[in-house]
Design a protein around this motif. Structure first.
Motif, short mmCIF file in Angstrom:
data_model
loop_
_atom_site.label_atom_id
_atom_site.label_comp_id
_atom_site.label_asym_id
_atom_site.label_seq_id
_atom_site.Cartn_x
_atom_site.Cartn_y
_atom_site.Cartn_z
N GLY A 124 0.83 -1.20 0.00
CA GLY A 124 0.00 0.00 0.00
C GLY A 124 0.86 1.25 0.00
N GLY A 125 0.28 2.38 -0.43
CA GLY A 125 1.02 3.64 -0.45
C GLY A 125 1.26 4.15 0.97
N ARG A 126 2.38 4.83 1.19
CA ARG A 126 2.67 5.38 2.52
C ARG A 126 1.77 6.58 2.79
NH1 ARG A 126 9.13 5.87 2.19
NH2 ARG A 126 8.45 6.94 0.32
N GLY A 127 1.44 6.77 4.05
CA GLY A 127 0.65 7.95 4.42
C GLY A 127 1.52 9.20 4.36
N GLY A 128 0.89 10.36 4.06
CA GLY A 128 1.63 11.62 4.02
C GLY A 128 1.94 12.13 5.41
N LEU A 129 3.02 12.91 5.54
CA LEU A 129 3.40 13.47 6.85
C LEU A 129 2.57 14.73 7.13
CD1 LEU A 129 7.31 13.17 6.57
CD2 LEU A 129 5.74 11.64 7.77
N GLY A 130 2.18 14.87 8.39
CA GLY A 130 1.44 16.07 8.81
C GLY A 130 2.37 17.29 8.87
N ASN A 131 1.75 18.49 8.95
CA ASN A 131 2.57 19.71 8.85
C ASN A 131 3.53 19.91 10.01
OD1 ASN A 131 0.59 20.30 10.70
ND2 ASN A 131 0.08 22.32 9.86
N TRP A 132 3.32 19.27 11.16
CA TRP A 132 4.23 19.50 12.28
C TRP A 132 5.64 19.00 11.99
CZ3 TRP A 132 6.68 15.68 15.19
CH2 TRP A 132 6.25 14.37 14.95
N HIS A 133 5.76 18.06 11.02
CA HIS A 133 7.09 17.57 10.63
C HIS A 133 7.92 18.67 9.95
CE1 HIS A 133 6.64 13.20 11.31
NE2 HIS A 133 5.37 13.39 10.99
N PHE A 134 7.24 19.67 9.41
CA PHE A 134 7.94 20.66 8.57
C PHE A 134 8.21 21.97 9.31
CE2 PHE A 134 5.33 17.87 5.89
CZ PHE A 134 6.36 17.24 5.20
N LYS A 135 7.98 21.96 10.61
CA LYS A 135 8.22 23.17 11.40
C LYS A 135 9.74 23.37 11.57
CE LYS A 135 7.26 25.12 15.94
NZ LYS A 135 6.64 24.95 17.24
N THR A 136 10.20 24.58 11.31
CA THR A 136 11.63 24.91 11.48
C THR A 136 11.71 26.23 12.24
OG1 THR A 136 11.78 26.22 9.47
CG2 THR A 136 12.17 23.85 9.23
N PRO A 137 12.90 26.60 12.73
CA PRO A 137 13.01 27.90 13.44
C PRO A 137 12.57 29.07 12.56
CG PRO A 137 14.97 26.56 13.80
CD PRO A 137 14.15 25.84 12.81
N THR A 138 12.79 28.95 11.25
CA THR A 138 12.42 30.08 10.38
C THR A 138 10.99 29.95 9.85
OG1 THR A 138 13.40 28.86 8.54
CG2 THR A 138 14.78 30.53 9.61
N MET A 139 10.41 28.74 9.95
CA MET A 139 9.03 28.57 9.48
C MET A 139 8.25 27.88 10.61
SD MET A 139 7.57 26.93 5.95
CE MET A 139 8.55 25.48 6.08
#
Length: 335
Positions: A124-139
């Protein structure tokens, strides 16, 4: 086990695995927080299509009319870091000895040989990552998330190789079906014309002290079978799984016993040289036609391997045959 038309040893199925759920791009909000950080959960993975070995199943009949196997999609992620539910896997139970192949390339993917063994046929296809994975000090508040991976759609071939301790090898009408019907509870179709056996028949042969072994009557091979003539490759492959090969040559053959054995051996060698490594036993069938003097004469010309004169109809030599086979099977298992 179902005999005759219920023995199915080849199916082609279209497998569609589930697509992964999308990750959530949710931002945390409550009565105390007007502009919170990202808290979108991950999407669940799509359902796999899985093969599972079962010792209770003998054929692929239950899959013959299931052309499309479809697994469930994964669910999307939610707020508060909640992950989506994984799609339900589609589990197909198959007999031991089932081989999975890619229908496009013909490549063998794996083989199911043990009870309870599981293998992923189409992932099966992998589930997508939620937005908290993409949090950075600048974003601090990413407003995006990953989509889920699509599922796969692919055609697969499932083939069954019979798992048996003894495989019967001989030209049509060598008496294989008759032997199987006499020494086991199998009820193969028997008639006096070539290719009566067009599917392998399995029989459980009772032996001393409640022991038993499995014997398979494999459809008659003829000269040229290794090149795909007659019933060809499709049936020769059943022989690969047997641990002992019982060559059956009728006493009334137009050739010498040794000559017929050598032809059978050559066919097997051309198909797969590894078959020569298996223990070979020779049974001279229809021996009720022979007197003692004829048997003595024939012994001088026999190939150098364990042999026995038998008659299934007259019940001659069958106990001796079982003894020889049992010894050969167990020598093979121990080595």
């Amino acid at each position: 086990m179902s005999q005759g038309s219920n023995f199915v040893d080849y199916v082609k199925v279209c497998c569609r695995s589930g697509k992964g759920g999308a990750g959530s791009a949710h931002l945390h909000r409550d009565k105390h927080t007007a502009k919170g950080g990202p808290d979108g959960g991950d999407g669940g993975r799509g359902g796999h299509i899985i093969l599972k070995g079962s010792a209770q199943i003998w054929t692929l009949l239950h899959l013959k009319y299931r052309k499309h196997i479809i697994a469930e999609n994964g669910e999307g992620g939610g707020s508060a870091l909640r992950s989506g539910r994984n799609g339900k896997d589609e589990i197909l139970e198959v007999p031991l000895g089932t081989i999975a192949k890619d229908a496009e390339t013909g490549e063998t993917l794996f083989e199911i040989t043990e009870d309870g063994q599981t293998e992923i046929l189409t992932a099966g296809g992998r589930g997508g990552l939620g937005n908290w994975h993409f949090k950075t000090p600048t974003m601090q508040t990413p407003r995006f998330a990953q989509p889920g991976e699509p599922g796969k759609e692919e055609w697969m071939i499932l083939e069954l190789k019979v798992l048996a301790d003894v495989g019967l090898v001989g030209f049509p009408n060598a008496g294989k079906s008759t032997l199987l019907s006499v020494v086991s509870a199998a009820k193969p179709e028997i008639a006096d014309y070539p290719f009566t056996t067009i599917v392998p028949n399995l029989g459980i042969v009772a032996y001393r002290d409640s022991k038993s072994f499995v014997m398979a009557d494999i459809p008659g091979i003829i000269e040229g079978a290794s090149k795909g003539k007659g019933l060809g490759f499709r049936f020769l492959r059943h022989i690969e799984r047997n641990s002992v090969l019982l060559f059956m040559v009728p006493a009334d053959t137009s050739r010498s016993i040794n000559e017929e054995y050598q032809i059978l051996k050559r066919e097997l060698h051309e198909y797969n040289p590894e078959l020569m490594q298996k223990p070979h036993v020779l049974a001279i069938t229809k021996s009720d036609l022979l007197d003692e003097e004829l048997k003595r004469e024939m012994k001088n010309d026999l190939p150098k391997l364990p042999y026995v004169f038998i008659s299934s109809v007259a019940q001659q030599g069958l106990v001796e045959l079982k003894d020889i086979l049992w010894k050969a099977i167990n020598t093979e298992t121990e080595s």
